[in-house]
Enzyme design. Structure first.
Site, PDB file in Angstrom:
ATOM      1  CB  THR A 115      -0.894   0.039   1.265  1.00 54.00           C
ATOM      2  OG1 THR A 115      -0.074  -0.171   2.415  1.00 54.00           O
ATOM      3  CG2 THR A 115      -1.970  -1.027   1.223  1.00 54.00           C
ATOM      4  N   GLY A 129       1.979  -6.899   5.645  1.00 53.98           N
ATOM      5  CA  GLY A 129       1.560  -8.259   5.995  1.00 53.98           C
ATOM      6  C   GLY A 129       2.026  -8.728   7.363  1.00 53.98           C
ATOM      7  N   GLY A 130       2.438  -7.778   8.211  1.00 54.72           N
ATOM      8  CA  GLY A 130       2.975  -8.124   9.534  1.00 54.72           C
ATOM      9  C   GLY A 130       1.988  -8.839  10.443  1.00 54.72           C
ATOM     10  CG  ASN A 177       3.450  -6.436  14.147  1.00 54.04           C
ATOM     11  OD1 ASN A 177       3.007  -5.827  13.187  1.00 54.04           O
ATOM     12  ND2 ASN A 177       3.282  -7.743  14.288  1.00 54.04           N
ATOM     13  CG  ASP A 195       0.376  -3.934  15.993  1.00 52.83           C
ATOM     14  OD1 ASP A 195       1.348  -4.246  15.278  1.00 52.83           O
ATOM     15  OD2 ASP A 195      -0.685  -3.457  15.528  1.00 52.83           O
ATOM     16  CG  ASP A 242       3.210  -2.088  13.102  1.00 54.34           C
ATOM     17  OD1 ASP A 242       2.997  -2.765  14.107  1.00 54.34           O
ATOM     18  OD2 ASP A 242       2.849  -2.419  11.964  1.00 54.34           O
ATOM     19  NE  ARG A 268       1.058   0.878  15.354  1.00 52.83           N
ATOM     20  CZ  ARG A 268       0.541   0.116  14.389  1.00 52.83           C
ATOM     21  NH1 ARG A 268       0.606   0.519  13.125  1.00 52.83           N
ATOM     22  NH2 ARG A 268      -0.013  -1.039  14.653  1.00 52.83           N
ATOM     23  CD1 TRP A 317      -5.967   7.001   8.580  1.00 49.45           C
ATOM     24  CD2 TRP A 317      -5.552   6.841  10.771  1.00 49.45           C
ATOM     25  NE1 TRP A 317      -5.446   5.760   8.830  1.00 49.45           N
ATOM     26  CE2 TRP A 317      -5.184   5.634  10.163  1.00 49.45           C
ATOM     27  CE3 TRP A 317      -5.365   6.985  12.154  1.00 49.45           C
ATOM     28  CZ2 TRP A 317      -4.639   4.564  10.872  1.00 49.45           C
ATOM     29  CZ3 TRP A 317      -4.836   5.915  12.860  1.00 49.45           C
ATOM     30  CH2 TRP A 317      -4.485   4.724  12.217  1.00 49.45           C
TER      31      TRP A 317
HETATM   32 CA    CA Z   1       1.247  -4.227  12.953  1.00 52.55          CA
END
Ligand code: CA
Ligand code: CA
Length: 594
Positions: free
Chosen positions: A182, A198-199, A282, A324, A326, A353, A500
């Site tokens: 993306t 894809g984590g 992550n 998570d 990331d 994050r 966002w």
């Molecule tokens: Ca993640």
């Protein structure tokens, strides 16, 4: 410069296009020099970030703190159809054409002056794609006469800028194993640079460098310690290019094989150091009790030599991540004067994050400063500037399910920030004029617990459950002006819904950003005072850009509410479920008196 790799126009195709598209703007081949100079040339926007360093600073001043009140719509173009959902794309503009990606792996070419649609490309998506966080895309790269973007089924597609015809297509990963893509590709030294998503499925993160004219791999560098990097000779033959780190140094057993660290938000490139900076996601699975150790290079900034594809340095923002967090947030190059020594420092800033803002020496990764940019952080008490490591609060790590009453659920903890982050995919901006970063931040927590999990291809690989909660009744989002040298928040603008979309700052002393409530805002870069706003009729979750068109300064933003919040946001998703979807590009310029 780099004339040996300058793309050659194919005359036959150019002629056919001229016949077919008479009246549309003539395209100009985008060169490496155009991309290197992008931040200084208002006539085009030929990189994600308005310059590969990612500062999102426009040198234009026609729209400024005095004139911004006269900003009016110039045109708007709808992506049409029933395909809406989140629109997170940054437009790119060259040769009088705008190229903007849209949800469901679509790409539109538009006359930048009039808003007339020139062509669209709709990628045929197979059943069974597994994008974690909506069917979004963040933008395209331009090179030569090509426009290049990544798709939800993990392909990289290059189209002819004039005709929209596919010139080449390459597979980035197996969508059936949870790979998708993306992020906007970037161009670094004549190579197209991509990451992978894809984590949440145990995909292994990596950065690839390809020949932008052919799509052929030049090198690939995995971002999980233990995996081998490769380079490719002229015939496409694979040659080993050194292991990433040391096998089993920071991972137990075979867990590195499905270790995550997805590079899903792409990368920035600093020509001064010739380094590609990639944030990594992550470690997989989320349940940290399954994987003792630091789990390199997850939740980190990784600096990769653009020529060799080797990791020059890494800095891990969240070692042994269990929330998570990331660390895919963009690492933005900037220079500043060290307040203690008075010396200029080649630095990079990252609003992670995990809630801390990190300043690293971008030549070697050394941590220079780290401070919170959100109100509440529970997972760590601070970042130790001497060791560069967090001081954990061990009571606030989600518990081990093996220690739970029934072995199926560990202790529930309330963690701030939530995994949606102090900041997420939305890109911050840096103004060399004010020396401030403009960070779209959010205040939220999550109840999180761990569960047993084992890897299964194509299945979610979390080992965790969660609920997201707003921290305050009156706001979640806050656009914050952050001083990287002192760690001070200079001003903030609160927003009811979570922010966002990304940020643009300009030499006109302005900061532009959009809100999920649908307002594109222009505020004073020094004070945050709102000077202009316009409601586009749907939420904004994309970064604005600015360029010059026929002597006028233009502002453009992609609009359309969506992204991860409505899908993962729990209580917060319910709180903002009145927001409507959409899908358009809006362009603004100063009103001229008749
Ligand atoms: Ca993640
Ligand atoms: Ca430019």
């Amino acid at each position: 410069m780099h004339s040996h790799i300058l793309p050659q126009r194919r005359l036959g195709l150019a002629l056919a296009v001229a016949l077919a598209f008479a009246g549309s703007p003539a395209s100009a081949a985008v060169t490496d020099a155009d991309i290197l100079n992008d931040a200084k040339t208002p006539g085009d926007v030929v990189s994600f970030g308005l310059g590969t360093q990612g500062q999102r600073f426009s040198p234009m001043t026609k729209i400024n703190t005095s004139t911004v009140k006269n900003l009016v719509p110039a045109w708007s173009m709808s992506f049409g159809g029933e395909k809406q959902r989140g629109q997170e794309s940054q437009p790119v503009i060259a040769g009088g054409k705008m190229f903007v990606t849209a949800s469901y792996s679509r790409l539109f070419a538009i006359d930048a002056k009039t808003g007339k649609k020139l062509w669209k490309y709709e990628h045929r998506l197979p059943d069974g794609i597994m994008p974690c966080c909506d069917v979004i895309n963040r933008g395209a790269a331009l090179y030569g006469n090509l426009v290049i973007f990544a798709t939800l089924d993990a392909q990289l597609v290059a189209l002819d800028q004039d005709s929209g015809k596919v010139v080449w297509k390459e597979k980035l990963g197996d969508y059936a194993a949870g790979y998708s893509a993306t992020a906007a590709p970037i161009i670094a030294k004549g190579k197209v640079i991509t990451g992978i998503s894809g984590g949440e499925f145990g995909a292994v993160g990596r950065i690839d460098a390809r020949d932008p004219m052919t799509g052929k791999l030049v090198w690939t560098r995995p971002t999980v310690e233990g995996h081998m990097g490769y380079k490719y000779d002229k015939d496409g033959k694979e040659v080993e290019n050194g292991i990433s780190g040391t096998l089993n140094a920071t991972w137990t057993g075979d867990l590195w094989k499905t270790g995550g660290a997805a590079t899903w938000n792409g990368a920035t490139y600093d020509p001064e150091t010739n380094l590609i900076f990639a944030g990594t996601g992550n470690p997989a699975p989320w349940n940290s009790h399954n994987r003792p150790g630091d789990n390199l290079f997850s939740s980190s900034t990784v600096a990769i030599d653009a020529d060799t594809g080797k990791i020059t340095w890494h800095y891990q923002n969240t070692p042994h991540d269990g929330w998570d967090y990331d660390g895919v947030n963009e690492f933005v190059s900037f220079d500043y004067k060290d307040p203690k020594t008075g010396k200029m420092v080649k630095a990079g800033g990252k609003a992670d994050r995990n809630g801390f803002f990190f300043v690293n020496d971008r030549t070697n990764g050394k941590l220079l400063n780290a401070f919170p940019f959100v109100n509440k952080i529970t997972w760590a008490k601070s970042i130790d500037l001497k060791t560069g490591r967090p001081v954990y609060d061990d009571a606030n790590r989600p518990g081990d399910p093996a220690q739970g009453a029934d072995g199926k659920k560990g202790t529930v903890v309330n963690s701030s920030p939530s995994f949606l982050g102090g900041k997420n995919q939305m890109q911050m901006a840096y103004s060399p004029q004010t020396g401030l970063f403009y960070v779209p931040a959010n205040e939220w927590s999550m109840d999180i617990w761990n569960e047993p999990v084992s890897y299964k291809k194509g299945a979610a690989y979390l080992g965790a459950g969660f609920t997201i909660k707003a921290t305050h009744d009156d706001y979640i989002g806050a656009l914050r002006a952050v001083d990287p040298a002192t760690g001070k928040i200079v001003w903030e603008n609160k927003n009811y819904a979570p922010l966002w979309g990304g940020v643009l700052t300009t030499a006109g002393g302005l900061v532009f950003y959009g809100t999920p409530e649908g307002f594109l805002k222009g505020v004073d870069a020094k004070t945050g005072k709102e000077l202009w706003s316009f409601n586009v009729g749907t939420g904004i979750v994309a970064p604005p850009v600015s360029w010059e068109q026929d002597g006028e300064q233009m502002i453009a933003v992609t609009t359309g509410w969506g992204g991860a919040v409505p899908l993962w946001g729990g209580d917060v998703a319910k709180r903002v479920n009145y927001l409507e979807q959409g899908g358009s590009v809006w362009v603004f310029k100063l009103h001229k008196a008749m």
